[in-house]
Design a protein around this motif. Structure first.
Motif, PDB file in Angstrom:
ATOM      1  N   LEU A 282       0.843  -1.195   0.000  1.00 33.75           N
ATOM      2  CA  LEU A 282       0.000   0.000   0.000  1.00 33.75           C
ATOM      3  C   LEU A 282       0.881   1.248   0.000  1.00 33.75           C
ATOM      4  CD1 LEU A 282      -2.817   1.343   0.326  1.00 33.75           C
ATOM      5  CD2 LEU A 282      -2.460   1.199   2.800  1.00 33.75           C
ATOM      6  N   VAL A 283       0.639   2.125  -0.979  1.00 38.42           N
ATOM      7  CA  VAL A 283       1.378   3.391  -1.058  1.00 38.42           C
ATOM      8  C   VAL A 283       0.397   4.540  -1.269  1.00 38.42           C
ATOM      9  CG1 VAL A 283       3.549   2.395  -1.880  1.00 38.42           C
ATOM     10  CG2 VAL A 283       1.762   2.992  -3.521  1.00 38.42           C
ATOM     11  N   GLU A 284       0.875   5.775  -1.121  1.00 36.61           N
ATOM     12  CA  GLU A 284      -0.005   6.935  -1.205  1.00 36.61           C
ATOM     13  C   GLU A 284      -0.281   7.385  -2.638  1.00 36.61           C
ATOM     14  OE1 GLU A 284       1.691  10.001   1.164  1.00 36.61           O
ATOM     15  OE2 GLU A 284       1.395   8.942   3.069  1.00 36.61           O
ATOM     16  N   LYS A 285       0.696   7.227  -3.523  1.00 38.75           N
ATOM     17  CA  LYS A 285       0.559   7.767  -4.878  1.00 38.75           C
ATOM     18  C   LYS A 285       0.530   6.658  -5.929  1.00 38.75           C
ATOM     19  CE  LYS A 285       3.087  11.978  -3.618  1.00 38.75           C
ATOM     20  NZ  LYS A 285       4.271  12.827  -3.917  1.00 38.75           N
ATOM     21  N   GLU A 286      -0.209   6.919  -7.006  1.00 39.67           N
ATOM     22  CA  GLU A 286      -0.287   5.965  -8.109  1.00 39.67           C
ATOM     23  C   GLU A 286       1.076   5.762  -8.750  1.00 39.67           C
ATOM     24  OE1 GLU A 286      -2.911   5.185 -12.184  1.00 39.67           O
ATOM     25  OE2 GLU A 286      -2.791   7.211 -11.323  1.00 39.67           O
ATOM     26  N   SER A 287       1.842   6.838  -8.849  1.00 42.48           N
ATOM     27  CA  SER A 287       3.173   6.745  -9.460  1.00 42.48           C
ATOM     28  C   SER A 287       4.073   5.787  -8.680  1.00 42.48           C
ATOM     29  CB  SER A 287       3.816   8.126  -9.537  1.00 42.48           C
ATOM     30  OG  SER A 287       3.922   8.716  -8.250  1.00 42.48           O
TER      31      SER A 287
ATOM     32  N   GLN B 141       8.344  -0.276   1.937  1.00 44.69           N
ATOM     33  CA  GLN B 141       7.526   0.816   1.408  1.00 44.69           C
ATOM     34  C   GLN B 141       6.045   0.792   1.766  1.00 44.69           C
ATOM     35  OE1 GLN B 141       9.742   0.772  -2.838  1.00 44.69           O
ATOM     36  NE2 GLN B 141       8.231   2.398  -2.651  1.00 44.69           N
ATOM     37  N   SER B 142       5.522  -0.360   2.157  1.00 46.85           N
ATOM     38  CA  SER B 142       4.073  -0.439   2.385  1.00 46.85           C
ATOM     39  C   SER B 142       3.657   0.427   3.577  1.00 46.85           C
ATOM     40  CB  SER B 142       3.652  -1.888   2.648  1.00 46.85           C
ATOM     41  OG  SER B 142       2.243  -1.964   2.829  1.00 46.85           O
ATOM     42  N   LYS B 143       2.552   1.145   3.380  1.00 48.94           N
ATOM     43  CA  LYS B 143       2.013   2.017   4.427  1.00 48.94           C
ATOM     44  C   LYS B 143       1.043   1.277   5.348  1.00 48.94           C
ATOM     45  CE  LYS B 143       4.190   5.524   2.657  1.00 48.94           C
ATOM     46  NZ  LYS B 143       5.379   6.065   3.341  1.00 48.94           N
ATOM     47  N   ASP B 144       0.818  -0.007   5.060  1.00 49.03           N
ATOM     48  CA  ASP B 144      -0.052  -0.821   5.917  1.00 49.03           C
ATOM     49  C   ASP B 144       0.809  -1.386   7.044  1.00 49.03           C
ATOM     50  OD1 ASP B 144      -1.676  -2.609   7.177  1.00 49.03           O
ATOM     51  OD2 ASP B 144      -2.236  -3.735   5.382  1.00 49.03           O
ATOM     52  N   PRO B 145       0.657  -0.868   8.274  1.00 52.98           N
ATOM     53  CA  PRO B 145       1.524  -1.313   9.365  1.00 52.98           C
ATOM     54  C   PRO B 145       1.318  -2.774   9.742  1.00 52.98           C
ATOM     55  CG  PRO B 145      -0.259   0.057  10.216  1.00 52.98           C
ATOM     56  CD  PRO B 145      -0.322   0.148   8.726  1.00 52.98           C
ATOM     57  N   GLY B 146       0.105  -3.275   9.532  1.00 53.25           N
ATOM     58  CA  GLY B 146      -0.175  -4.651   9.909  1.00 53.25           C
ATOM     59  C   GLY B 146       0.503  -5.669   9.020  1.00 53.25           C
ATOM     60  N   SER B 147       0.349  -5.516   7.708  1.00 54.11           N
ATOM     61  CA  SER B 147       0.904  -6.502   6.778  1.00 54.11           C
ATOM     62  C   SER B 147       2.300  -6.140   6.289  1.00 54.11           C
ATOM     63  CB  SER B 147      -0.021  -6.646   5.569  1.00 54.11           C
ATOM     64  OG  SER B 147      -0.019  -5.454   4.794  1.00 54.11           O
ATOM     65  N   GLY B 148       2.635  -4.858   6.311  1.00 52.78           N
ATOM     66  CA  GLY B 148       3.924  -4.433   5.773  1.00 52.78           C
ATOM     67  C   GLY B 148       5.097  -5.144   6.419  1.00 52.78           C
TER      68      GLY B 148
ATOM     69  N   TRP C 285      -3.169   3.393  -2.817  1.00 55.18           N
ATOM     70  CA  TRP C 285      -2.959   2.585  -4.024  1.00 55.18           C
ATOM     71  C   TRP C 285      -2.325   1.248  -3.642  1.00 55.18           C
ATOM     72  CZ3 TRP C 285      -4.670   4.177  -8.801  1.00 55.18           C
ATOM     73  CH2 TRP C 285      -5.099   5.516  -8.873  1.00 55.18           C
ATOM     74  N   HIS C 286      -2.927   0.167  -4.163  1.00 59.08           N
ATOM     75  CA  HIS C 286      -2.483  -1.179  -3.813  1.00 59.08           C
ATOM     76  C   HIS C 286      -1.814  -1.870  -4.993  1.00 59.08           C
ATOM     77  CE1 HIS C 286      -5.288  -1.189  -0.275  1.00 59.08           C
ATOM     78  NE2 HIS C 286      -6.012  -0.446  -1.091  1.00 59.08           N
ATOM     79  N   VAL C 287      -0.775  -2.638  -4.673  1.00 57.62           N
ATOM     80  CA  VAL C 287      -0.224  -3.633  -5.595  1.00 57.62           C
ATOM     81  C   VAL C 287      -0.530  -4.973  -4.925  1.00 57.62           C
ATOM     82  CG1 VAL C 287       1.818  -4.548  -6.736  1.00 57.62           C
ATOM     83  CG2 VAL C 287       1.598  -2.075  -6.357  1.00 57.62           C
ATOM     84  N   ILE C 288      -1.281  -5.840  -5.609  1.00 57.08           N
ATOM     85  CA  ILE C 288      -1.805  -7.059  -4.979  1.00 57.08           C
ATOM     86  C   ILE C 288      -1.224  -8.302  -5.651  1.00 57.08           C
ATOM     87  CG2 ILE C 288      -3.892  -8.327  -4.370  1.00 57.08           C
ATOM     88  CD1 ILE C 288      -5.421  -5.665  -4.841  1.00 57.08           C
TER      89      ILE C 288
END
Length: 261
Positions: free
Chosen positions: A140-145, A167-174, A215-218
């Motif tokens: 999870l990141v803040e910007k599409e770029s 880089q992930s902004k999700d503290p649980g899964s990052g 913005w997610h990369v899954i």
């Protein structure tokens, strides 16, 4: 030596007979005042309800506690502390608490949850959580770029888990390399779910997925049939949940019927 008459002997025998049940009902006499055994029994029941076994040693401690309370209470009464307004207010609050607890206990006793109701609730749970479970990871990141750059790096061989940790902004899964563990796809937000169910095992989204969180990369790691607990395993929890719901409805009904001015 003075002779005892048959009448006096009979009277003495009756007195002894009457005294035995009275003394048996008390655990002590403190400053001439009887301390009833019922107090110790009530305290022992409270301990038992907490799950702690009432051993002979603990029974002795309970007896000492009850006697100590009587001693302290007598001293407080001697000082007139039971006549203060603060004491009377606290006493009323305690009385209300006990009465309300008894009311709720009486309601639950008269309105028990049945096995049929538990089974029906379990079936609803199974229907909502059945089907397939997905084991996924995301970054999870803040910007599409940022998301696009991550996808490009993944295609060049970068490791998904390493990028997620950095880089992930999700503290649980990052911290776990983006791992979301097994979950029903319906537990995610709509945009995430729609993208996830389109992936094949081992596949990563080609384009960033936007949701209210960013913005997610899954990446989809695996799929399986939902592993639901058996009814017997969750029966106590379901019963407790239904009891709480029923009690909450009872409380709401009483509030609704009450005339509050």
């Amino acid at each position: 030596m003075k002779k005892l008459s048959l009448g006096s002997i009979a009277a003495a025998a009756i007195a002894v007979t009457l005294a035995l049940p009275v003394s048996a009902q008390n655990i002590a006499i403190v400053n001439g005042k009887a301390v009833p055994k019922a107090r110790a029994e009530a305290l022992a029941q409270q301990v038992a309800r907490s799950g702690r076994p009432v051993t002979p040693e603990l029974e002795g401690q309970i007896k000492d506690e009850v006697i100590a309370r009587e001693i302290f209470m007598q001293e407080a009464q001697k000082l007139g502390l039971d006549a203060t307004e603060d004491f009377k207010t606290q006493l009323e609050l305690a009385r209300q608490t006990i009465l309300i607890r008894e009311l709720f206990a009486d309601f639950q006793k008269k309105n028990p949850v049945t096995d049929e109701e538990i089974k029906a609730e379990y079936d609803k749970f199974a229907a909502a959580n059945g089907g397939k479970e997905y084991k996924a990871r995301h970054i999870l990141v803040e910007k599409e770029s940022e998301a696009k750059d991550i996808i490009a790096r993944l295609k060049k061989g970068a490791k998904f888990e390493d990028i997620a940790k950095k880089q992930s902004k999700d503290p649980g899964s990052g911290a776990k390399g983006g791992d979301l563990d097994w979950a029903n796809p319906g537990s995610y937000v709509k945009e995430f779910t729609e993208a996830l169910v389109k992936l094949n095992k081992g596949q990563t989204t080609d384009t960033p997925v936007q949701s209210q969180f960013g913005w997610h990369v899954i990446r989809l790691d695996d799929v399986r049939q939902a592993q639901l607990p058996k009814l017997d395993e969750v029966k106590p929890q379901i019963a407790q949940q239904l009891q709480q719901q029923r009690l909450a409805k009872f409380q709401e009904d009483l509030r609704a019927k009450a005339k509050v001015e």
